[in-house]
Design a protein around this motif. Structure first.
Motif, PDB file in Angstrom:
ATOM      1  N   ILE A 140       0.848  -1.203   0.000  1.00 42.73           N
ATOM      2  CA  ILE A 140       0.000   0.000   0.000  1.00 42.73           C
ATOM      3  C   ILE A 140       0.881   1.250   0.000  1.00 42.73           C
ATOM      4  O   ILE A 140       0.656   2.189  -0.755  1.00 42.73           O
ATOM      5  CB  ILE A 140      -0.956  -0.003   1.207  1.00 42.73           C
ATOM      6  N   GLY A 141       1.916   1.246   0.831  1.00 38.67           N
ATOM      7  CA  GLY A 141       2.826   2.396   0.897  1.00 38.67           C
ATOM      8  C   GLY A 141       3.504   2.643  -0.441  1.00 38.67           C
ATOM      9  O   GLY A 141       3.577   3.783  -0.911  1.00 38.67           O
ATOM     10  N   PHE A 142       3.956   1.570  -1.072  1.00 40.65           N
ATOM     11  CA  PHE A 142       4.664   1.695  -2.348  1.00 40.65           C
ATOM     12  C   PHE A 142       3.740   2.235  -3.436  1.00 40.65           C
ATOM     13  O   PHE A 142       4.096   3.163  -4.170  1.00 40.65           O
ATOM     14  CB  PHE A 142       5.241   0.341  -2.756  1.00 40.65           C
ATOM     15  N   VAL A 143       2.542   1.653  -3.522  1.00 36.53           N
ATOM     16  CA  VAL A 143       1.609   2.093  -4.570  1.00 36.53           C
ATOM     17  C   VAL A 143       1.239   3.570  -4.363  1.00 36.53           C
ATOM     18  O   VAL A 143       1.237   4.362  -5.321  1.00 36.53           O
ATOM     19  CB  VAL A 143       0.346   1.201  -4.589  1.00 36.53           C
ATOM     20  N   LEU A 144       0.972   3.944  -3.109  1.00 37.51           N
ATOM     21  CA  LEU A 144       0.650   5.349  -2.836  1.00 37.51           C
ATOM     22  C   LEU A 144       1.831   6.249  -3.212  1.00 37.51           C
ATOM     23  O   LEU A 144       1.656   7.293  -3.840  1.00 37.51           O
ATOM     24  CB  LEU A 144       0.293   5.539  -1.364  1.00 37.51           C
ATOM     25  N   ALA A 145       3.036   5.824  -2.833  1.00 35.00           N
ATOM     26  CA  ALA A 145       4.226   6.622  -3.152  1.00 35.00           C
ATOM     27  C   ALA A 145       4.379   6.771  -4.658  1.00 35.00           C
ATOM     28  O   ALA A 145       4.707   7.853  -5.159  1.00 35.00           O
ATOM     29  CB  ALA A 145       5.474   5.975  -2.554  1.00 35.00           C
ATOM     30  N   ALA A 146       4.110   5.684  -5.395  1.00 30.66           N
ATOM     31  CA  ALA A 146       4.241   5.727  -6.850  1.00 30.66           C
ATOM     32  C   ALA A 146       3.229   6.705  -7.449  1.00 30.66           C
ATOM     33  O   ALA A 146       3.575   7.557  -8.266  1.00 30.66           O
ATOM     34  CB  ALA A 146       4.050   4.330  -7.435  1.00 30.66           C
ATOM     35  N   VAL A 147       1.971   6.595  -6.994  1.00 29.24           N
ATOM     36  CA  VAL A 147       0.921   7.453  -7.554  1.00 29.24           C
ATOM     37  C   VAL A 147       1.180   8.919  -7.203  1.00 29.24           C
ATOM     38  O   VAL A 147       1.206   9.800  -8.073  1.00 29.24           O
ATOM     39  CB  VAL A 147      -0.464   6.995  -7.039  1.00 29.24           C
ATOM     40  N   VAL A 150       4.434  10.224  -8.993  1.00 31.11           N
ATOM     41  CA  VAL A 150       4.292  10.535 -10.418  1.00 31.11           C
ATOM     42  C   VAL A 150       3.441  11.785 -10.604  1.00 31.11           C
ATOM     43  O   VAL A 150       3.778  12.670 -11.401  1.00 31.11           O
ATOM     44  CB  VAL A 150       3.684   9.337 -11.183  1.00 31.11           C
ATOM     45  N   ALA A 151       2.349  11.883  -9.827  1.00 30.30           N
ATOM     46  CA  ALA A 151       1.485  13.069  -9.935  1.00 30.30           C
ATOM     47  C   ALA A 151       2.284  14.332  -9.600  1.00 30.30           C
ATOM     48  O   ALA A 151       2.185  15.343 -10.305  1.00 30.30           O
ATOM     49  CB  ALA A 151       0.290  12.930  -8.997  1.00 30.30           C
ATOM     50  N   THR A 152       3.082  14.264  -8.538  1.00 30.66           N
ATOM     51  CA  THR A 152       3.903  15.426  -8.168  1.00 30.66           C
ATOM     52  C   THR A 152       4.883  15.761  -9.281  1.00 30.66           C
ATOM     53  O   THR A 152       5.075  16.934  -9.626  1.00 30.66           O
ATOM     54  CB  THR A 152       4.681  15.132  -6.872  1.00 30.66           C
ATOM     55  N   ALA A 153       5.507  14.732  -9.850  1.00 36.70           N
ATOM     56  CA  ALA A 153       6.479  14.958 -10.922  1.00 36.70           C
ATOM     57  C   ALA A 153       5.819  15.647 -12.112  1.00 36.70           C
ATOM     58  O   ALA A 153       6.382  16.579 -12.690  1.00 36.70           O
ATOM     59  CB  ALA A 153       7.103  13.633 -11.348  1.00 36.70           C
ATOM     60  N   VAL A 154       4.611  15.199 -12.470  1.00 35.35           N
ATOM     61  CA  VAL A 154       3.894  15.825 -13.588  1.00 35.35           C
ATOM     62  C   VAL A 154       3.648  17.303 -13.286  1.00 35.35           C
ATOM     63  O   VAL A 154       3.881  18.175 -14.120  1.00 35.35           O
ATOM     64  CB  VAL A 154       2.556  15.091 -13.846  1.00 35.35           C
ATOM     65  N   ALA A 200       6.274   4.357   5.009  1.00 32.31           N
ATOM     66  CA  ALA A 200       6.704   3.724   3.755  1.00 32.31           C
ATOM     67  C   ALA A 200       6.550   4.703   2.589  1.00 32.31           C
ATOM     68  O   ALA A 200       7.442   4.831   1.743  1.00 32.31           O
ATOM     69  CB  ALA A 200       5.884   2.460   3.497  1.00 32.31           C
ATOM     70  N   VAL A 201       5.427   5.444   2.575  1.00 32.86           N
ATOM     71  CA  VAL A 201       5.212   6.436   1.507  1.00 32.86           C
ATOM     72  C   VAL A 201       6.290   7.501   1.557  1.00 32.86           C
ATOM     73  O   VAL A 201       6.905   7.845   0.548  1.00 32.86           O
ATOM     74  CB  VAL A 201       3.813   7.083   1.638  1.00 32.86           C
ATOM     75  N   LEU A 202       6.556   8.020   2.762  1.00 30.61           N
ATOM     76  CA  LEU A 202       7.535   9.103   2.907  1.00 30.61           C
ATOM     77  C   LEU A 202       8.916   8.672   2.403  1.00 30.61           C
ATOM     78  O   LEU A 202       9.621   9.444   1.758  1.00 30.61           O
ATOM     79  CB  LEU A 202       7.634   9.539   4.369  1.00 30.61           C
ATOM     80  N   ILE A 203       9.291   7.442   2.717  1.00 24.87           N
ATOM     81  CA  ILE A 203      10.629   6.988   2.318  1.00 24.87           C
ATOM     82  C   ILE A 203      10.688   6.671   0.824  1.00 24.87           C
ATOM     83  O   ILE A 203      11.661   6.976   0.148  1.00 24.87           O
ATOM     84  CB  ILE A 203      11.048   5.751   3.147  1.00 24.87           C
ATOM     85  N   ALA A 204       9.608   6.086   0.287  1.00 18.37           N
ATOM     86  CA  ALA A 204       9.634   5.629  -1.107  1.00 18.37           C
ATOM     87  C   ALA A 204       9.321   6.756  -2.090  1.00 18.37           C
ATOM     88  O   ALA A 204       9.615   6.650  -3.278  1.00 18.37           O
ATOM     89  CB  ALA A 204       8.636   4.488  -1.302  1.00 18.37           C
ATOM     90  N   PHE A 205       8.744   7.837  -1.602  1.00 21.32           N
ATOM     91  CA  PHE A 205       8.285   8.948  -2.449  1.00 21.32           C
ATOM     92  C   PHE A 205       9.442   9.594  -3.236  1.00 21.32           C
ATOM     93  O   PHE A 205       9.338   9.819  -4.441  1.00 21.32           O
ATOM     94  CB  PHE A 205       7.610   9.968  -1.536  1.00 21.32           C
ATOM     95  N   PHE A 206      10.532   9.857  -2.549  1.00 21.98           N
ATOM     96  CA  PHE A 206      11.619  10.642  -3.143  1.00 21.98           C
ATOM     97  C   PHE A 206      12.196  10.038  -4.436  1.00 21.98           C
ATOM     98  O   PHE A 206      12.254  10.725  -5.458  1.00 21.98           O
ATOM     99  CB  PHE A 206      12.706  10.884  -2.102  1.00 21.98           C
ATOM    100  N   PRO A 207      12.619   8.759  -4.407  1.00 17.36           N
ATOM    101  CA  PRO A 207      13.156   8.206  -5.663  1.00 17.36           C
ATOM    102  C   PRO A 207      12.140   8.218  -6.797  1.00 17.36           C
ATOM    103  O   PRO A 207      12.522   8.374  -7.958  1.00 17.36           O
ATOM    104  CB  PRO A 207      13.554   6.768  -5.302  1.00 17.36           C
ATOM    105  N   VAL A 208      10.851   8.093  -6.460  1.00 11.14           N
ATOM    106  CA  VAL A 208       9.832   8.116  -7.518  1.00 11.14           C
ATOM    107  C   VAL A 208       9.783   9.499  -8.156  1.00 11.14           C
ATOM    108  O   VAL A 208       9.834   9.644  -9.377  1.00 11.14           O
ATOM    109  CB  VAL A 208       8.442   7.729  -6.969  1.00 11.14           C
ATOM    110  N   VAL A 209       9.706  10.539  -7.325  1.00  8.27           N
ATOM    111  CA  VAL A 209       9.625  11.907  -7.858  1.00  8.27           C
ATOM    112  C   VAL A 209      10.850  12.220  -8.704  1.00  8.27           C
ATOM    113  O   VAL A 209      10.729  12.689  -9.837  1.00  8.27           O
ATOM    114  CB  VAL A 209       9.529  12.942  -6.718  1.00  8.27           C
ATOM    115  N   VAL A 210      12.025  11.949  -8.155  1.00 11.73           N
ATOM    116  CA  VAL A 210      13.250  12.323  -8.850  1.00 11.73           C
ATOM    117  C   VAL A 210      13.348  11.600 -10.194  1.00 11.73           C
ATOM    118  O   VAL A 210      13.641  12.213 -11.224  1.00 11.73           O
ATOM    119  CB  VAL A 210      14.487  12.027  -7.975  1.00 11.73           C
ATOM    120  N   SER A 211      13.049  10.297 -10.214  1.00 12.54           N
ATOM    121  CA  SER A 211      13.178   9.563 -11.471  1.00 12.54           C
ATOM    122  C   SER A 211      12.085   9.969 -12.453  1.00 12.54           C
ATOM    123  O   SER A 211      12.337  10.066 -13.654  1.00 12.54           O
ATOM    124  CB  SER A 211      13.138   8.056 -11.218  1.00 12.54           C
TER     125      SER A 211
END
Lengths: 334, 272
Positions: A140-147, A150-154, A200-211
């Motif tokens: 759940i944390g990973f999927v939320l972080a991904a969504v 990506v939304a933040t990156a857009v 989990a979201v807080l930790i996983a969020f950063f690499p998603v946004v940056v990439s």
């Protein structure tokens, strides 16, 4: 083509047959068996008359499957890709077993593999239940972080204002030790699943946004110009050009993120929980129950490995066209 | 679309009007310290059905000129009219081919060509028929599903060409489309380009720095000077529309024009 010099016609038919065999090979799932893309490119760049390229004939002959994937060849290629890490793992395992067997270290520090296995067998129901809890928190944390990532990156890529206002803050927030936030999260959200998922979201969020930002920005400017001459809307340009083009970089970010999500969930459990592998780990540690500690640790690693592999599979499905997915073993270390 | 339709409806009379009209165009690029004049007072008219090649040394602003015509770059001074209307934003009633093929890596040949249709919301069945026709015309039959990295450079450019022609644009703008190809493939592409131009009746503006390519393809050759780009001369060799390497290259009209063009480009290099 018909009124062209005949030389080109022969070229076409020759290339056609090789292309079909590439397609077949592409279906053998492991990219190891596929022909070298760089060599092919080089051939294309140097001659333009690729069918005559000597590299191709040789490779075609050495390829295991040219008539399509069979189960046997799949197993073979899987084995050829994975026997080395398995061998290293077996050596490490043997060393562990040897150390425990000769009692070089007290058993309460390093238990024997047998004792760990026994614990897993005896307590499988309890361990499975807690593994399930941690896995859910992680997913759940990973999927939320991904969504959210990506939304933040857009948002950052499409709005200069948002980028100026938010990007420095996101970078700065990364400096805050997330683990130190865990106690605050417990205060805010209690002892349930929520604080673990949030961590989990807080930790996983950063690499998603940056990439994702890097991927969305790396779009070829000529493709955007092309899109403009097609009168395409921003949404269509995003959907058909920008987003698919960002996938290779996004996928690398997601791979990092999924392993970090496990860390987030477990740390969340350390701080305050009555369920999950992190909680069991603390219990085992308090009781000096080394076999349970090790069993727990192995299960945590399994979660990470399995989720990582799932993202790998996703990547293989989403971007089979990308260079990273059609690797050239001959040039892998160059 | 309305403009094009209106122009077609009004009959052959409009054929005497230029399809592209560039008047007194100047282009400056500003950086923090300096200002570069890329194009200096360029005027150019292209008539319907013409194949105009723009030749000039590297960096003379010929690609910039093409992007200005397409509305991808805004001008500093002067104006461009396409189909009689002033160009102020990206134009969609054109086909544009880039120096690099600019294909989507993840799409096969047919799907790369059909991108044009998807972006424009063209009728799907019509677009697919048209794509089929173009694939045949450019000899890509059998490669419909091949990904760009599986194609040679020449084939990638053919795909880009099909994509640029899919919506039957009346104007095709090409920015050194064959510049990255080897000499042999380039000659082949030139022959095909000539045939496609004759078969489709499209107006083509092609930018190149190759002397033989400029003369072989162009019904008119516009020669530009090094930066700041100016039009120094326009050559009309008067060759027949159908070009063949065997006959065209030895035609005195071809050799005279090629020699003149080489002189102009060479002289401008000395002046540089």
């Amino acid at each position: 083509m018909t009124d062209d010099p005949s030389s080109d016609t022969t070229t076409s038919s020759a290339t056609r047959s090789t292309t079909t065999s590439w397609e077949n090979r592409a279906m053998t799932t492991t990219h190891g068996v596929r022909p070298a893309p760089r060599a092919r490119r080089a051939a294309a760049a140097s001659g333009g008359t690729r069918p005559e390229s000597p590299a191709r004939g040789g490779r075609g002959a050495t390829t295991v499957t040219s008539a399509g994937p069979s189960i046997g060849s799949r197993v073979l290629s899987l084995l050829s890709a994975s026997w080395r890490p398995v061998a290293v793992l077996l050596v490490l395992f043997a060393a562990w077993w040897f150390v425990a067997w000769r009692e070089m270290v007290p058993a309460y520090l390093i238990p024997s593999p047998g004792a760990v296995w026994q614990t897993m067998v005896d307590d499988w129901a309890m361990l499975l239940e807690h593994t399930w809890v941690t896995t859910m928190e992680t997913i759940i944390g990973f999927v939320l972080a991904a969504v959210i990532g990506v939304a933040t990156a857009v948002l950052l890529v499409y709005s200069k204002t948002a980028e100026k206002a938010l990007y420095p803050l996101i970078l700065f927030a990364q400096v805050i030790p997330k683990i130190a936030i865990a106690p605050i999260l417990v205060v805010w959200f209690g002892f349930g699943l929520t604080p673990k998922i949030v961590l989990a979201v807080l930790i996983a969020f950063f690499p998603v946004v940056v990439s994702a930002v890097a991927g969305l920005r790396s779009v070829d400017p000529e493709l955007l110009e092309l899109s403009a001459t097609m009168g395409a809307s921003r949404w269509k340009t995003f959907r058909k050009i920008r987003f698919p083009g960002s996938l290779p970089q996004l996928m690398s970010g997601l791979k990092v993120a999924v392993t970090l999500a496990v860390v987030g969930a477990v740390v969340g459990e350390f701080v305050g929980a009555d369920r999950g592998l992190g909680y069991i780990l603390l219990l085992a540690s308090g009781n000096l129950d080394a076999p349970l500690l090790f069993a727990d640790l192995i299960l945590m690693s399994m979660i990470g490995v399995v989720l990582f592999l799932l993202v790998e599979v996703l990547e293989r499905v989403l971007i089979p066209w990308h260079a990273s997915r059609r690797g050239n073993l001959a040039l892998a270390s160059s | 679309m309305t403009t094009a339709a209106a122009l077609e409806a009004s009959g052959p009379a409009v054929d005497t009007e230029p399809i592209i009209e560039v008047s007194n165009l100047s282009m400056r690029f500003r950086s923090k310290r300096s200002e570069t004049l890329a194009l200096d007072d360029v005027s150019l008219s292209v008539m319907p059905g013409e194949f105009v090649t723009i030749a000039g040394p590297s960096g003379c602003g010929k690609s910039t000129l093409l992007k200005i015509i397409a509305g991808l770059t805004l001008v500093t001074d002067g104006e461009v009219r396409l189909y009689g209307e002033r160009v102020t934003r990206p134009q969609r009633e054109i086909g544009f081919a880039f120096q690099r093929s600019a294909l989507l890596e993840w799409r096969g040949v047919r799907k790369n060509i059909l991108l044009q249709a998807e972006m424009r919301g063209m009728d799907r069945r019509h677009a697919e028929e048209r794509a089929e026709h173009l694939i045949e015309l450019t000899g890509l039959t059998g490669f419909e599903k091949a990904l760009p990295h599986e194609l040679s450079g020449g084939m990638q450019q053919r795909v880009a060409l099909c994509r640029a022609l899919l919506h039957e644009p009346r104007v095709l703008l090409m920015d050194e489309p064959f510049g990255a190809l080897d000499a042999l493939t380039r000659e082949q592409m030139n022959i095909e380009m000539n045939r496609i131009w004759r078969e489709t009746g499209t107006t083509v503006v092609l930018v190149t720095h190759s002397v033989p390519e400029a003369v072989f393809l162009g019904s008119r050759i516009v020669v530009m000077s090094p930066r700041p780009g100016r039009i120094v001369e326009t050559l009309v060799p008067g060759l027949p529309d159908e070009r063949e390497y065997s006959t065209t290259l030895t035609d005195p009209r071809f050799t005279t024009a090629a020699e003149r063009l080489r002189d102009l480009l060479g002289a401008s290099h000395v002046a540089e």
